[in-house]
Design an enzyme around this catalytic site. Structure first.
Site, mmCIF file in Angstrom:
data_model
loop_
_atom_site.group_PDB
_atom_site.id
_atom_site.type_symbol
_atom_site.label_atom_id
_atom_site.label_comp_id
_atom_site.label_asym_id
_atom_site.label_seq_id
_atom_site.Cartn_x
_atom_site.Cartn_y
_atom_site.Cartn_z
ATOM 1 N N ASP A 23 0.857 -1.189 0.000
ATOM 2 C CA ASP A 23 0.000 0.000 0.000
ATOM 3 C C ASP A 23 0.895 1.242 0.000
ATOM 4 O O ASP A 23 1.742 1.400 0.873
ATOM 5 C CB ASP A 23 -0.894 -0.025 1.245
ATOM 6 N N ASP A 27 -4.184 3.765 2.770
ATOM 7 C CA ASP A 27 -5.612 3.445 2.924
ATOM 8 C C ASP A 27 -5.834 1.993 3.323
ATOM 9 O O ASP A 27 -6.974 1.546 3.459
ATOM 10 C CB ASP A 27 -6.389 3.771 1.654
ATOM 11 N N ASP A 31 -1.732 -1.263 -3.912
ATOM 12 C CA ASP A 31 -2.051 -0.513 -5.124
ATOM 13 C C ASP A 31 -0.900 -0.596 -6.122
ATOM 14 O O ASP A 31 0.156 -1.177 -5.836
ATOM 15 C CB ASP A 31 -2.378 0.943 -4.781
ATOM 16 N N ASP A 208 -8.664 -16.776 -16.528
ATOM 17 C CA ASP A 208 -9.404 -17.352 -15.414
ATOM 18 C C ASP A 208 -10.473 -18.334 -15.907
ATOM 19 O O ASP A 208 -11.252 -18.002 -16.803
ATOM 20 C CB ASP A 208 -10.058 -16.209 -14.624
ATOM 21 N N GLU A 267 -6.193 -21.087 -16.995
ATOM 22 C CA GLU A 267 -6.599 -21.779 -15.772
ATOM 23 C C GLU A 267 -7.753 -22.696 -16.117
ATOM 24 O O GLU A 267 -8.794 -22.242 -16.611
ATOM 25 C CB GLU A 267 -7.025 -20.781 -14.694
ATOM 26 N N HIS A 339 -3.362 -17.319 -5.378
ATOM 27 C CA HIS A 339 -4.352 -16.598 -4.580
ATOM 28 C C HIS A 339 -5.531 -17.466 -4.160
ATOM 29 O O HIS A 339 -6.321 -17.056 -3.303
ATOM 30 C CB HIS A 339 -4.866 -15.392 -5.375
ATOM 31 N N ASP A 340 -5.663 -18.652 -4.752
ATOM 32 C CA ASP A 340 -6.773 -19.552 -4.431
ATOM 33 C C ASP A 340 -6.372 -20.721 -3.542
ATOM 34 O O ASP A 340 -7.210 -21.558 -3.215
ATOM 35 C CB ASP A 340 -7.381 -20.132 -5.720
#
Length: 575
Positions: A23, A27, A31, A208, A267, A339-340
């Site tokens: 970040d 916030d 990003d 994806d 994927e 990420h999964d």
């Protein structure tokens, strides 16, 4: 004959989950400018490709995999100008940029879907899958859904639109309606969008659930799951009848004529080796490689949340079969984490006493296989699963829905929490651990998800300063792939397939052979059954510190310490 050599055979890809990487503005959410600030970390690691999880405008129902505008950047992450700078800065460091392409579905807030649901005669009505209630049922009645398919995120795959009295299909969240790829206008719009990103400097796409874009027509019920109301619809949308046609068309319309610098990764849940050969054979012009899920399902019982210990012989059988199946045509992708998936060192290694050793072992075994390795952010630090306190700690829609539905069926909350702690996708999404400061150096504000409390010991600053860290072991593995052709191009032979503790294989090319041998256990283990020459072979790389005392070995035997992996070389001979 093995596939001709191409640049990605010796490349390593690094995946960034932007919400959790860095970040820059306080916030609490990562990003693009934060990624720019940390590019030197990737350059030091030596990777070749940066894959970005979605940064597009999104309501964030599924953390960005529900896209409301394919040709912009979500203000949470920055601006298109920030993205252009990221591409420029990455290319200056010889890093290619790969975008996440999510085109099986959009957000229900995408203008295409807003138009589609506005009336039954709207020109975009057929851009999505709309169906009336099942015959003999009224809208909203139990069992009125057009098919009995069960959603990946719990409940039905069909959502009733009250205004029209029809249902729309969503394989995932109800806020992720599926696009109708049977409509050529949909395909044309997707192709145009992809060309727009490539023209902007993007170097490829990770696609994806791309093998779900072709559905079998007419849509029909799936086989019933247990005693409940839902059925398994996957045979009706996994690798459907037009999937190869759609991917070949995409290659013609988007990638053809742009040279060989691009990377395309599909994927593909539930894909088989035989399918993957077709998808990745360069002569067929579809994708360069696929992500398959077979090996990361080996610790699942009846379903994802039914955890069972991994049997090493099952892992060897699975990965070995994929190595053999793609030896002559196509190419493997290699991964433990993304990420999964929960953190590999907690899942397949030992995240306690032998965290460092087992993290290095997992990296060694993976990166010495034949294929393109993927490193997920924090994997190179040996980051671990998160000690979630209670149900309120979870952010992922799949985890939140499962807790609600499972406890609603009468399962004990603590049992459900135990399953989530092991398998939740939130384990991979905790913020990156950069240093020992508050919030791990990820943000100066309040992080969107809790930082792991072990960040004071497990962090990038500590790892870069320790030559024996997990990070520097990954760096050496990346360098080995870049510099030694046998790693990128050598053939693969599995050894000791029935050994329940030792994972061993060879890679051979033009008179040079590497032996990879790894002890998947927490005690000293003697490896027997190897040719005598290996006991005196040269050590290329090991998971224990260089110079540390290794157990003595007799001819034909190797003694490995707990969670020890070694890469050994014999030149001019084959075992």
């Amino acid at each position: 004959m093995a596939p001709a050599r191409t640049w990605f055979h010796s490349a390593v890809v690094y995946q960034v989950y932007p919400r959790s990487f860095q970040d820059s503005d306080g916030d609490g959410v990562g990003d693009l400018r934060g990624i720019i600030d940390r590019l030197d970390h990737l350059a030091t690691l030596g990777v070749d490709v940066l894959w970005l999880s979605p940064i597009y405008p999104s309501p964030q129902d599924d953390n960005g995999y529900d896209i409301s505008d394919y040709q912009d950047v979500d203000p949470t992450f920055g601006t298109l100008a920030d993205f252009d700078e990221l591409v420029e800065q990455a290319h200056a460091r010889d890093l290619r940029i790969v975008m996440d392409l999510v085109v099986n579905h959009t957000s229900d807030e995408h203008p295409w879907f807003v138009e589609s649901r506005s009336s039954t005669d709207n020109p975009k009505r057929d851009w999505y899958w709309w169906r009336p209630p099942r015959e003999g049922h009224s809208p909203g009645e139990p069992g009125a859904e057009p098919t009995n398919w069960h959603s990946f995120f719990s409940g039905s795959t069909w959502e009733l639109d009250e205004a029209s009295g029809e249902y729309y299909l969503h394989l995932f969240s109800r806020k992720q309606p599926d696009l109708n790829w049977e409509n050529p206008e949909v395909r044309g719009a997707v192709h145009s969008m992809m060309r727009w990103w490539l023209d902007r400097g993007v170097d490829g796409f990770r696609m994806d659930v791309i093998n779900m874009i072709s559905k079998h027509l007419p849509l029909q019920d799936g086989e019933q799951i247990g005693d409940g109301p839902w059925g398994d619809g996957s045979p009706h949308y996994i690798c459907g009848p037009r999937i190869h046609e759609f991917l070949q068309e995409m290659h013609r319309e988007v990638f053809e004529g742009r040279g060989d610098r691009l990377l395309t990764v599909g994927e593909m849940p539930a894909v088989t080796v035989e399918d993957a050969v077709l998808f990745t054979d360069p002569a067929r012009h579809e994708v360069d490689m696929v992500f398959q899920f077979e090996h990361v399902g080996l610790d699942h019982g009846a379903h994802k949340w039914d955890h069972r210990p991994l049997r090493l012989v099952d892992l060897k059988e699975s990965l070995g079969r994929w190595q053999e199946g793609l030896a002559e045509a196509g190419w493997n992708s290699l991964y433990w984490n993304n990420h999964d998936q929960p953190r590999a060192v907690s899942r397949f290694g030992d995240d306690g006493e032998f965290r460092v050793e087992s993290a290095k072992l997992l990296a060694t075994v993976l990166h010495l296989h034949r294929g393109t390795p993927y490193v997920y952010q924090g994997e190179e630090l040996g980051m671990t699963n998160v000690p979630f306190a209670d149900a309120s700690s979870f952010r992922d829609i799949e985890s939140v829905n499962y807790f609600r539905d499972a406890t609603g069926r009468g399962l004990l909350a603590e049992e459900v929490l135990d399953a989530l702690r092991i398998g939740s996708r939130d384990n991979a999404r905790s913020p990156m651990q950069w240093d020992a400061s508050p919030h791990g150096g990820f943000t100066t504000g309040e992080p969107w998800a809790p930082v792991h409390p072990n960040h004071t010991e497990v962090n990038a600053e500590q790892a870069l300063g320790d030559p024996d860290s997990v990070f520097h072991h990954y760096r050496r593995l990346v360098e080995l792939r870049h510099t030694d052709p046998v790693v990128a191009e050598g053939d693969f032979t599995m050894l000791l397939p029935e050994d329940p503790v030792v994972y061993a294989f060879t890679r051979s090319l033009e008179g040079t052979t590497l032996l990879v041998v790894a002890n998947f256990g927490g005690s000293v283990h003697t490896v027997e059954g190897l040719p005598e020459e290996w006991s005196s072979a040269d050590l290329v790389l090991g998971s224990y510190p260089a110079g540390s005392e290794a157990p003595a070995a007799d001819a034909g035997r190797l003694v490995l310490r707990p969670w020890e992996a070694r890469v050994l070389r014999v030149t001019g001979r084959r075992p």
